[in-house]
Design a protein around this motif. Structure first.
Motif, PDB file in Angstrom:
ATOM      1  N   SER A 299      -2.012  -4.328  96.484  1.00 40.29           N
ATOM      2  CA  SER A 299      -0.704  -4.754  96.974  1.00 40.29           C
ATOM      3  C   SER A 299       0.187  -3.531  97.146  1.00 40.29           C
ATOM      4  O   SER A 299      -0.213  -2.410  96.832  1.00 40.29           O
ATOM      5  N   LYS A 300       1.411  -3.793  97.661  1.00 40.45           N
ATOM      6  CA  LYS A 300       2.392  -2.733  97.838  1.00 40.45           C
ATOM      7  C   LYS A 300       3.702  -3.166  97.179  1.00 40.45           C
ATOM      8  O   LYS A 300       4.124  -4.317  97.330  1.00 40.45           O
ATOM      9  N   GLU A 301       4.331  -2.253  96.475  1.00 39.75           N
ATOM     10  CA  GLU A 301       5.574  -2.556  95.754  1.00 39.75           C
ATOM     11  C   GLU A 301       6.721  -1.771  96.364  1.00 39.75           C
ATOM     12  O   GLU A 301       6.637  -0.546  96.530  1.00 39.75           O
ATOM     13  N   THR A 344      -8.871 -10.144  96.881  1.00 44.01           N
ATOM     14  CA  THR A 344      -7.443  -9.973  96.659  1.00 44.01           C
ATOM     15  C   THR A 344      -6.672 -10.334  97.923  1.00 44.01           C
ATOM     16  O   THR A 344      -7.198 -10.305  99.031  1.00 44.01           O
ATOM     17  N   THR A 347      -2.077  -7.786 102.175  1.00 45.69           N
ATOM     18  CA  THR A 347      -0.645  -7.553 102.377  1.00 45.69           C
ATOM     19  C   THR A 347      -0.407  -7.075 103.798  1.00 45.69           C
ATOM     20  O   THR A 347      -1.276  -6.485 104.429  1.00 45.69           O
TER      21      THR A 347
END
Length: 404
Positions: A299-301, A344, A347
């Motif tokens: 994922s990316k935050e 997963t 995104t």
């Protein structure tokens, strides 16, 4: 006046040969093995590895005939076809040559403008050949080709006149159906597994492990169930970790501080990934060198960075807020922390974007801005004057004056 020395022609030839031998013997490329060579250990999985290699190919009938003579030692050795029929003697083997090329798939020399491969030359062997009878080795090789390429014609010849007995196999690229095969590295690995399996069925202990499998402990290699699990994990891109730690990005002197993980890829190439987030992941998972692991961005935050600028013309303060995204990594380690990272959530491809605000400067902000500007100019003048004075002191011709 000195007399010319006359030499006999044979003596001159002998002198020339002796001088070449003496010169070559002093070359740095000449060496001897003085009994310090490492011998292969027996009764180990490494010593019972099967080997299948492609040694060459034939594009014309003449070249293949020469290779056929080499394989049969000028019709002295027996040849076997895929149906286990044996051909011996000059007459039978010449008849087999005509039968092998009954469809004229192997062209004569200069028959085609562009020559292409028509026959592949294989070699089947095993490290510990003493415990492998000729009949079983031949049968396993024959079954391997028949199972892998049932529609392609082939023949087999057993050679026992070398230190390592082996089997030569010539396989036609064009099948009976007219289709051409393209043997790649993965096909050779599959053939090795089939070859080892047939040898095991015949009561001979044989292995077809790869380089990454040999780095595992002997206990894992001898355990078929564990080896099967490792192979299935390797298909999901689990590779051997060889190094990790803090370093400048791409190991450059002027690079930013970062964190790296290096691992061996499927072709034994060293691949390095970079991210500061990897340090937390490595410490939390207690990763060790030599383990097989897989890294993936799951994922990316988002995170924000504030940038302040002042417009010299409008005297306005520009406050930029940059929203960026950092990668969130996850790890799967074979044997103790395995995860299915392929499932997963995907995104979106999020890019950096900016937002800004305009604010008029107050009188106090303008005075501070002008003060800082004047201070920077003075600092630059002081630095340049000190630099000039230093240069004058070091110049040894300053005491000289030149009249015009």
């Amino acid at each position: 006046m000195s007399k010319k020395v006359k030499f006999d022609e044979d003596e001159l030839r002998a002198r020339r040969v002796f001088s070449k031998i003496e010169q070559n013997s002093k070359s740095s490329f000449v060496y001897r093995k003085k009994g310090n060579s490492k011998q292969l250990q027996k009764n180990t999985p490494r010593g019972k590895e099967v080997v299948i290699r492609i040694t060459g190919n034939s594009k014309t009938f003449e070249k293949w005939s020469d290779h056929f003579k080499y394989n049969t030692r000028n019709n002295e050795l027996e040849i076997y076809d895929q149906d286990s029929n044996m051909y011996e003697g000059k007459d039978e083997q010449n008849s087999f040559k005509d039968y092998y090329n009954f469809d004229l798939a192997i062209p004569r020399k200069n028959e085609n403008k562009k020559e292409i491969r028509e026959v592949l030359h294989f070699v089947f062997s095993m490290k510990e050949h003493e415990a492998t009878p000729k009949e079983k080795l031949l049968k396993a090789a024959l079954q391997t080709i028949t199972e892998k390429y049932p529609n392609n014609q082939a023949y087999f010849v057993y050679h026992s006149d070398t230190d390592n007995p082996h089997i030569h196999c010539d396989l036609k690229i064009k099948s009976i159906d007219g289709l051409r095969i393209d043997v790649k590295k993965t096909d050779l690995e599959n053939m090795r597994e089939i070859f080892a399996k047939h040898l095991n069925d015949l009561g001979i202990e044989a292995y077809a492990t790869r380089k990454w499998e040999r780095n595992l402990s002997q206990e894992k290699i001898l355990n078929p169930q564990k080896l099967k699990e490792v192979k299935s994990s390797m298909k999901n891109n689990h590779f051997e970790v060889i190094d990790f730690g803090k370093a400048n990005y791409k190991f450059a002197e002027n690079g930013k501080a970062s964190y790296f993980v290096s691992y061996l890829s499927s072709k034994d190439h060293v691949t390095t990934i970079w991210s500061k987030e990897l340090e937390k992941l490595v410490k939390s998972s207690d990763l060790k060198k030599g383990e097989f692991a897989k890294f993936k961005i799951i994922s990316k935050e988002p995170f924000e960075t504030v940038i302040k600028k002042v417009d010299k013309v409008t005297k306005k303060r520009m406050v930029y807020t940059r929203t960026s995204y950092k990668n969130i990594w996850d790890i799967s380690i074979i044997g103790r922390a395995e995860k299915d990272l392929d499932e997963t959530l995907k995104t979106e491809n999020r890019k950096n974007f900016y937002s800004y605000q305009e604010k008029y400067l107050s009188d106090l902000d303008i005075k501070n801005f002008e003060y800082m500007k004047i201070k920077r100019e003075k600092d630059n003048q002081i630095f340049s004057s000190e630099l000039n004075s230093k240069f004058k002191k070091e110049n040894k011709f300053n005491h000289l004056t030149f009249a015009r």
